[in-house]
Design an enzyme around this catalytic site. Structure first.
Site, PDB file in Angstrom:
ATOM      1  N   HIS A 132       0.819  -1.216   0.000  1.00  0.00           N
ATOM      2  CA  HIS A 132       0.000   0.000   0.000  1.00  0.00           C
ATOM      3  C   HIS A 132       0.850   1.262   0.000  1.00  0.00           C
ATOM      4  O   HIS A 132       0.331   2.351  -0.189  1.00  0.00           O
ATOM      5  CB  HIS A 132      -0.990  -0.038   1.167  1.00  0.00           C
ATOM      6  CG  HIS A 132      -2.177  -0.900   0.857  1.00  0.00           C
ATOM      7  ND1 HIS A 132      -3.470  -0.473   0.985  1.00  0.00           N
ATOM      8  CD2 HIS A 132      -2.255  -2.163   0.389  1.00  0.00           C
ATOM      9  CE1 HIS A 132      -4.299  -1.436   0.617  1.00  0.00           C
ATOM     10  NE2 HIS A 132      -3.571  -2.478   0.261  1.00  0.00           N
ATOM     11  N   LYS A 168     -14.542  -7.828  -8.089  1.00  0.00           N
ATOM     12  CA  LYS A 168     -13.769  -8.750  -8.918  1.00  0.00           C
ATOM     13  C   LYS A 168     -13.102  -9.823  -8.040  1.00  0.00           C
ATOM     14  O   LYS A 168     -13.060 -10.997  -8.414  1.00  0.00           O
ATOM     15  CB  LYS A 168     -12.721  -7.972  -9.700  1.00  0.00           C
ATOM     16  CG  LYS A 168     -12.062  -8.806 -10.781  1.00  0.00           C
ATOM     17  CD  LYS A 168     -11.147  -7.966 -11.654  1.00  0.00           C
ATOM     18  CE  LYS A 168     -10.465  -8.852 -12.694  1.00  0.00           C
ATOM     19  NZ  LYS A 168      -9.595  -8.091 -13.597  1.00  0.00           N
ATOM     20  N   ASP A 169     -12.608  -9.408  -6.870  1.00  0.00           N
ATOM     21  CA  ASP A 169     -11.966 -10.378  -5.972  1.00  0.00           C
ATOM     22  C   ASP A 169     -12.971 -11.393  -5.445  1.00  0.00           C
ATOM     23  O   ASP A 169     -12.651 -12.572  -5.299  1.00  0.00           O
ATOM     24  CB  ASP A 169     -11.289  -9.656  -4.793  1.00  0.00           C
ATOM     25  CG  ASP A 169      -9.900  -9.157  -5.163  1.00  0.00           C
ATOM     26  OD1 ASP A 169      -9.393  -9.556  -6.236  1.00  0.00           O
ATOM     27  OD2 ASP A 169      -9.316  -8.373  -4.397  1.00  0.00           O
ATOM     28  N   GLU A 191       5.003 -33.947   0.537  1.00  0.00           N
ATOM     29  CA  GLU A 191       3.775 -33.461  -0.051  1.00  0.00           C
ATOM     30  C   GLU A 191       4.100 -32.886  -1.430  1.00  0.00           C
ATOM     31  O   GLU A 191       5.208 -32.429  -1.677  1.00  0.00           O
ATOM     32  CB  GLU A 191       3.161 -32.365   0.830  1.00  0.00           C
ATOM     33  CG  GLU A 191       2.916 -32.798   2.254  1.00  0.00           C
ATOM     34  CD  GLU A 191       4.121 -32.537   3.142  1.00  0.00           C
ATOM     35  OE1 GLU A 191       5.153 -33.191   2.934  1.00  0.00           O
ATOM     36  OE2 GLU A 191       4.044 -31.698   4.031  1.00  0.00           O
ATOM     37  N   SER A 207       0.095  -1.170  -6.345  1.00  0.00           N
ATOM     38  CA  SER A 207       0.250  -2.425  -7.079  1.00  0.00           C
ATOM     39  C   SER A 207       0.955  -2.199  -8.403  1.00  0.00           C
ATOM     40  O   SER A 207       0.808  -1.144  -9.024  1.00  0.00           O
ATOM     41  CB  SER A 207      -1.119  -3.033  -7.354  1.00  0.00           C
ATOM     42  OG  SER A 207      -1.754  -3.364  -6.153  1.00  0.00           O
TER      43      SER A 207
END
Lengths: 261, 426
Positions: free
Chosen positions: B216, B244-245, B288, B220
């Site tokens: 922040h 959108k998220d 894994e 971005s």
């Protein structure tokens, strides 16, 4: 949209890669695929399938009369049998037929009593050492999770139970070992457990080796994954909701973004 | 009110709180009106997805911890009790077990996005470094979590991985004893792994807070890799990216739920349904799936490195493997300084773009494939080739940045976005 497709392709590739991880080794052939009413504990495309409870109950009979001579199932309680269709009275009777060691009582003495539905399945041996000593030095595996604990799951258990043959010429079989086509290394300590009419089914089903193997495998599958049906039922509702909600969110997103595109 | 500006919220309670602790102002600034590049593609959903999975893991993990017994005698059966007798226990455990896989899928895509679009470049180097620390913490947490059910793979995976530290010269053996709390993987190991498995996610969460705080500050990156030049290049985070998220999250949840409800053991190993037995070694010990690429790097150093023309071994094969494995993560820390190109997005870097897609990505999948196979040919060779490609990707970046002729950059984000499909159709 194109980028979304790329993403999906990448995801599919990842899963394909992951599931190729090395599983059981050995020279044993792949167990032949059987048809299971519930599709298999690890089957993905069996959204609406459930256990064949008549078969699971017959399988319990096979376990009780054959397997339980050597194999424990310590994760199950008699009360769990209620879930495969036995009535409460039947469960009580099945439990009460077992002598359970309990105690110490108020006098500090151990005692035996008839089993209760809340008891775990009675272990055929008092301890692991006794189980090993009675079985050539290695305790027979507990069967509670056996279907999930072997690669190829139901198919493997069924193949193993029906895979006893004479050892091929030249195969050195150590004393006490038996030849099994599907066991890794082929030399298995367990003698052939199932024979035609080795048990007598009360529902009239012909007790062939194959039928008994299928039934007991169904029972063991249920024992390993008792919540399978609930899981799939809840899963369908979850997926339905999510697909519906994704549609709403996509419409909302489209509408909102149409102002700025 | 010497420092905080006067709040102007309609709700008097919100206003009262905000004047004393301006959390509502902050939330509005950081998640409401926060100016976000308008041209994100769906790769930019994965940060939010990772955050969601982290919270899911912490919440489901706390419920599991309420029922789990941290003792080698009871651990396995207590997990099965959760599966059978605890209300919704099967669902919580399958969410947690598959959530670990989901976390890595999401984070690997998130990292790929960061590399492809050059998100690690100035001024976001620290943001990137926090990300690599998060990856390391995730790996430690996931590894220890897999030990807790105390199945065969738990036990033997723990034995193999902790034994790696014995390759460190001089102090290696002591480190292993310290990790184990004894002379083999046993109850003290399980106890400390459980304690750390509970602790590390909260450390991870703290680093995530730093990661997001740093984000922040710099804002971005975006698919074009050019900084926003004004309000025409950005949109407020809410409602555009919240919507959108959430859409992306719902699609991801369909994927997640498919595993939890229809294939919950697909990503696990059957052997982990066998209780741990120190006397029986599984035929193949595999970690894994999300560790397989790194496991392959570890195993691909099959040779000792000696002084040339002598028999003096400088680095034994085992130490070499351990160094290569840790090096494969460590090299991510210096990625911002290895990449000499001033252009961020691969969209404008004709060589780098294919260098990522044809070297790094195949290397990752080759390593993952080889890591899951037994240590025999041809898998060792595939792993070695993957290892060379993986490191070559990073080590040749300084040269690529120098010889590459980047395509002309768009003047701003708004121009190509609003000016037709020329730049976005790629």
């Amino acid at each position: 949209m194109r980028r979304l497709r790329t993403l999906i392709a990448a995801g599919a590739m990842t899963i394909a890669g992951l599931t190729s991880t090395a599983l059981a080794a050995g020279d044993a052939p792949l167990p032949p695929a059987q048809t299971w009413a519930h599709g298999g504990v690890n089957s993905f495309l069996s959204f609406f399938k459930g256990y064949d409870y008549a078969s699971v109950q017959r399988g319990f009979q096979v376990y009780k009369e054959v397997c339980s001579a050597c194999h424990s199932m310590h994760l199950l309680s008699y009360r769990n049998l209620h879930d495969i269709g036995f009535t409460e009275a039947e469960v009580k009777a099945i439990a009460a037929a077992q002598e359970i060691n309990d105690g110490p009582n108020d006098q500090g003495e151990m005692f035996t009593r008839p089993g209760l539905p809340s008891d775990r399945f009675k272990n055929p041996f008092p301890n692991k050492q006794a189980a090993a000593a009675a079985n050539g030095g290695k305790a027979p595996p507990d069967l509670s999770l056996i279907v999930k604990a072997r690669a190829h799951h139901e198919d493997y258990i069924h193949a193993l139970l029906t895979g006893y043959t004479d050892a091929p010429a030249g195969f050195e079989l150590s004393p006490g070992a038996n030849y099994n086509k599907y066991f890794p290394g082929h030399a298995i300590a367990m003698a052939q457990p199932l024979y035609d009419s080795g048990v007598t089914y009360t529902d009239g089903t012909a007790a062939t080796i194959d039928q008994q193997a299928k039934d007991v495998t169904n029972f063991l599958a249920w024992a390993a994954e008792p919540k399978l049906e609930e899981r799939r039922r809840v899963g369908m509702m979850v997926i339905l909701f999510l697909v519906f909600f994704a549609g709403i969110m996509y419409a909302a997103k489209r509408r909102l973004w149409s102002e700025v595109h | 009110m010497a420092h905080a500006p006067q709040s102007n919220f309609e709700n008097p309670v919100v206003n009262w709180i905000d004047q004393r602790l301006p959390i509502f102002t902050m939330m509005n600034k950081e998640y409401g009106s926060f100016p976000t590049p308008r041209n994100f593609n769906y790769f930019w959903n994965f940060g939010a997805l990772a955050m969601f999975v982290l919270v899911t893991m912490i919440v489901s993990g706390i419920f599991l911890a309420m029922h789990y017994t941290n003792n080698t005698l009871y651990a396995f059966d207590s997990v099965e009790r959760i599966m059978r007798d605890v209300n919704w226990g099967w669902m919580i455990r399958y969410i947690h077990a598959n959530g670990a896989s989901m976390f890595f899928i999401v984070v690997y895509i998130h990292i790929f996005r960061g590399i492809y679009y050059g998100s690690y470049k100035a001024p976001r180097e620290l943001l990137w470094i926090f990300g690599v620390i998060i990856l390391l913490l995730m790996m430690g947490t996931a590894f220890m979590g897999y030990v807790l059910p105390w199945g065969q793979m738990s036990f033997w995976g723990a034995t193999v991985i902790t034994n790696l530290f014995s390759a460190i010269p001089v102090v290696g053996e002591s480190i292993v004893t310290l990790l184990w709390g004894g002379f083999s993987v046993d109850n003290p190991t399980l106890n400390r792994f459980f304690a750390l498995h509970y602790l590390l996610p909260f450390v991870l969460l703290a680093v995530v807070v730093l990661h997001v705080a740093a984000l922040h500050i710099t804002g971005s990156n975006n698919p074009l890799g050019v900084e926003p030049k004004g309000p025409q290049d950005t949109l407020p985070f809410h409602p555009y990216y919240t919507t959108k998220d959430i859409f992306g999250l719902t699609v991801f949840l369909i994927f997640f739920a498919s595993f939890v409800f229809f294939a919950p053991n697909l990503l696990g190993h059957p052997d982990n349904y066998i209780p741990a037995d120190p006397l029986v070694t599984p035929a193949h010990i595999v970690p894994e799936w999300y560790f397989l690429p790194f496991y392959a790097i570890l195993r691909s150093i099959t040779f000792a490195i000696s002084l040339p023309f002598t028999d003096v071994v400088l680095i034994p094969a085992k130490l070499g493997g351990v160094l290569a494995m840790f090096g494969s993560i460590a090299i991510l820390f210096v990625l911002p300084w290895l990449d000499s190109s001033p252009v961020r997005s691969a969209r404008f870097r004709p060589i780098f773009k294919w260098w990522v897609l044809l070297c790094l990505v195949p290397a990752f999948f080759m390593l993952g494939y080889a890591g899951g196979k037994p240590a025999e040919q041809p898998y060792v060779l595939i792993g070695q080739l993957g290892t060379v490609m993986y490191f070559a990707f990073f080590l040749l970046l300084p040269i690529i940045g120098r010889i590459e002729k980047p395509l002309p950059l768009p003047a701003s984000i708004a121009n190509p976005v609003l000016g037709g499909n020329a730049a976005t159709a790629k």
